[in-house]
Design a protein around this motif. Sequence first.
Motif, mmCIF file in Angstrom:
data_model
loop_
_atom_site.group_PDB
_atom_site.id
_atom_site.type_symbol
_atom_site.label_atom_id
_atom_site.label_comp_id
_atom_site.label_asym_id
_atom_site.label_seq_id
_atom_site.Cartn_x
_atom_site.Cartn_y
_atom_site.Cartn_z
ATOM 1 N N PHE A 166 0.793 -1.207 0.000
ATOM 2 C CA PHE A 166 0.000 0.000 0.000
ATOM 3 C C PHE A 166 0.839 1.277 0.000
ATOM 4 C CE2 PHE A 166 -3.344 -2.670 2.374
ATOM 5 C CZ PHE A 166 -3.755 -3.217 1.177
ATOM 6 N N LYS A 167 2.184 1.161 -0.052
ATOM 7 C CA LYS A 167 3.021 2.349 -0.024
ATOM 8 C C LYS A 167 3.806 2.574 -1.314
ATOM 9 C CE LYS A 167 3.667 2.416 4.998
ATOM 10 N NZ LYS A 167 4.645 2.276 6.100
ATOM 11 N N THR A 214 1.593 5.549 -6.434
ATOM 12 C CA THR A 214 0.849 6.802 -6.380
ATOM 13 C C THR A 214 -0.218 6.758 -7.467
ATOM 14 O OG1 THR A 214 2.762 8.040 -5.588
ATOM 15 C CG2 THR A 214 0.982 9.295 -6.592
ATOM 16 N N CYS A 244 -10.934 1.984 0.093
ATOM 17 C CA CYS A 244 -10.075 3.171 0.103
ATOM 18 C C CYS A 244 -9.190 3.299 1.339
ATOM 19 C CB CYS A 244 -10.934 4.434 -0.028
ATOM 20 S SG CYS A 244 -12.183 4.615 1.270
ATOM 21 N N HIS A 262 -6.697 1.873 2.562
ATOM 22 C CA HIS A 262 -5.255 1.732 2.356
ATOM 23 C C HIS A 262 -4.617 2.980 1.750
ATOM 24 C CE1 HIS A 262 -7.598 0.116 -0.979
ATOM 25 N NE2 HIS A 262 -6.624 0.451 -1.790
ATOM 26 N N TRP A 263 -5.427 3.882 1.183
ATOM 27 C CA TRP A 263 -4.873 5.108 0.606
ATOM 28 C C TRP A 263 -4.717 6.216 1.646
ATOM 29 C CZ3 TRP A 263 -2.683 4.142 -3.709
ATOM 30 C CH2 TRP A 263 -3.243 3.252 -4.640
ATOM 31 N N ALA A 298 -6.059 1.123 -9.864
ATOM 32 C CA ALA A 298 -4.871 1.886 -9.463
ATOM 33 C C ALA A 298 -3.683 1.615 -10.354
ATOM 34 C CB ALA A 298 -4.529 1.564 -8.015
ATOM 35 N N SER A 342 -2.589 5.438 -12.837
ATOM 36 C CA SER A 342 -1.153 5.647 -12.643
ATOM 37 C C SER A 342 -0.320 5.590 -13.919
ATOM 38 C CB SER A 342 -0.609 4.610 -11.646
ATOM 39 O OG SER A 342 -0.893 3.296 -12.063
#
Length: 274
Positions: free
Chosen positions: A8-9, A12, A119, A121-122, A219, A224
């Motif tokens: 989750f990191k 973007t 959402c 995790h964002w 995502a 992205s």
Amino acid sequence: MISAEVRFKKLTADFGKTANDYGRHRAGFPDEFFERLKTLGILRAGIRALDLGTGTGTIARGLATRGCEVTGLDRSAPLMEQAAELDRGAGAVVKYVNAAAEETGLAAAEFDLVTAGQCWHWFDRPRAAAEALRVLKPEGRLVIAHFDWIVLPGNMTEATEKLIEKHNPKWKFGGGLGIYPLWLRDMAVAGFVNIETFSFDLDAIYTHEAWRGRIRASAGVGASLEPDRVAAFDDELRAMLAKRYPEDPMRVMHRVFAAIGVVPMIASTKFRAT
């Protein structure tokens, strides 16, 4: 398997870039999800609800059409524009607010229910959990929910995920089980009590065209990648579906998961301050 914290990191994503596909093809949570909330006594006509990370308003609209007074909150104006258009078609009334889940700008103890669908995790999760506690009334509920496709060996979703990883190596969301134990810890640390979960599986029906749109709105693709790379991915996905998975429409296995926390009657002043 890559841990949730790492997955989750790494990426973007700007879902506003894919708002049209998001509005058309991300169908959102099924009726069975809302019926389960009703059975648990969480969803009742007349309650005030706040939907964090509302996107195109799928949970917000589902709550509004069941008699709730709903505010949808997101940082993406394009997504909320899609939500308002979909609301008009459904006869739903939702108030939309452009703000962050971690700092809503809303009054304390204002809502009976806070939801966050697909959402959590964002967000900056500790701050979002503390903010949810702050805006909820005593004995109010926070519901963090997911509606995920499920990968099994050799199935179409596994092949789709491999294709996303090929076109976007930064995407690390693959292979998920549709269950999120870390969210329970987030709730407990923030001060929620009586935490519980539920999950169940069902099939979602997709045409080839709709599945391509659903994946473009994900995502790892439309949110992205640049447009030319999205087009290249979509062409390869179209060809793969036609060759390897010709059934159209398709039944796609999904899992509904929800974690539920309750605000104690007397919550910590650390989190309840205005």
